[in-house]
Design a protein around this motif. Structure first.
Motif, short mmCIF file in Angstrom:
data_model
loop_
_atom_site.label_atom_id
_atom_site.label_comp_id
_atom_site.label_asym_id
_atom_site.label_seq_id
_atom_site.Cartn_x
_atom_site.Cartn_y
_atom_site.Cartn_z
N UNK A 12 0.80 -1.28 -0.06
CA UNK A 12 -0.28 -0.06 0.16
C UNK A 12 0.80 1.13 0.07
N UNK A 13 1.89 1.10 0.67
CA UNK A 13 2.94 2.39 0.49
C UNK A 13 3.47 2.66 -0.94
N UNK A 14 3.68 1.82 -1.58
CA UNK A 14 3.79 1.65 -3.07
C UNK A 14 2.62 2.50 -3.82
N UNK A 15 1.53 1.91 -3.58
CA UNK A 15 0.17 2.49 -3.98
C UNK A 15 0.14 3.81 -3.80
N UNK A 16 0.51 4.52 -2.64
CA UNK A 16 0.32 5.82 -2.40
C UNK A 16 1.23 6.83 -2.77
N UNK A 17 2.52 6.09 -2.76
CA UNK A 17 3.78 6.88 -3.39
C UNK A 17 3.45 7.06 -4.91
N UNK A 18 3.05 6.09 -5.70
CA UNK A 18 2.77 6.14 -7.03
C UNK A 18 1.51 6.86 -7.39
N UNK A 19 0.71 6.81 -6.27
CA UNK A 19 -0.50 7.80 -6.31
C UNK A 19 -0.59 9.24 -6.47
N UNK A 20 0.67 9.77 -5.69
CA UNK A 20 1.00 11.00 -5.94
C UNK A 20 1.02 11.50 -7.01
N UNK A 30 -10.57 12.05 -7.48
CA UNK A 30 -10.33 10.54 -7.23
C UNK A 30 -9.19 9.86 -7.22
N UNK A 31 -8.07 10.34 -7.96
CA UNK A 31 -6.63 9.96 -7.66
C UNK A 31 -6.34 10.42 -6.18
N UNK A 32 -6.81 11.31 -5.69
CA UNK A 32 -6.26 11.79 -4.53
C UNK A 32 -7.00 11.27 -3.21
N UNK A 33 -8.13 10.98 -3.52
CA UNK A 33 -8.77 10.08 -2.50
C UNK A 33 -8.23 8.74 -2.38
N UNK A 34 -7.72 8.17 -3.45
CA UNK A 34 -7.62 6.67 -3.52
C UNK A 34 -5.86 6.96 -3.00
N UNK A 35 -5.17 7.74 -3.12
CA UNK A 35 -3.96 8.01 -2.62
C UNK A 35 -4.09 8.18 -1.05
N UNK A 36 -5.04 8.79 -0.55
CA UNK A 36 -5.02 9.13 0.68
C UNK A 36 -5.62 7.79 1.69
N UNK A 37 -6.30 7.22 0.86
CA UNK A 37 -6.83 5.87 1.52
C UNK A 37 -5.85 4.70 1.77
#
Length: 104
Positions: A12-20, A30-37
């Motif tokens: 999930x850390x990979x998910x939020x780092x890439x999500x940034x 929506x990308x911001x919401x997914x990243x924060x989640x």
């Protein structure tokens, strides 16, 4: 079980780092919401894992999973440069993660 939780937290850390990258400075909803989640869930799972795992080991492994995974994702998703030195450095991090796991 806590090692599995730590692995999921690292993914999930990979998910939020890439999500940034996809949030465009948190200007896209929506990308911001997914990243924060992903970020909040990753931190919560890390917190859960350190209830029974050594905090230094768990944190270093969590960061290592995130760093290696994010670097690999950057290569594939964003065409970031790749070199033998970069691959060797990522390999060194992986060896460190394995060493920490074996030492715990």
């Amino acid at each position: 079980m806590n090692w599995v939780i730590l692995l999921i937290a690292g993914l999930l850390e990979i998910g939020w780092a890439v999500g940034l990258k996809y949030t465009d400075g948190f200007s896209k909803l929506w990308p911001s919401v997914a990243t924060i989640i992903c970020l909040l869930t990753s931190f919560a799972l890390l917190g859960w894992a350190v209830r029974s795992l050594p905090v230094g080991t768990a944190y270093a492994i969590w960061v290592g999973i995130g760093a290696v995974g994010t670097a690999i994702a950057g290569i594939y998703l964003f065409n970031e440069s790749i070199s033998m030195l970069k691959l060797a450095s990522l390999g060194a991090i992986l060896v460190g993660i394995l060493g920490l796991k074996l030492a715990a």
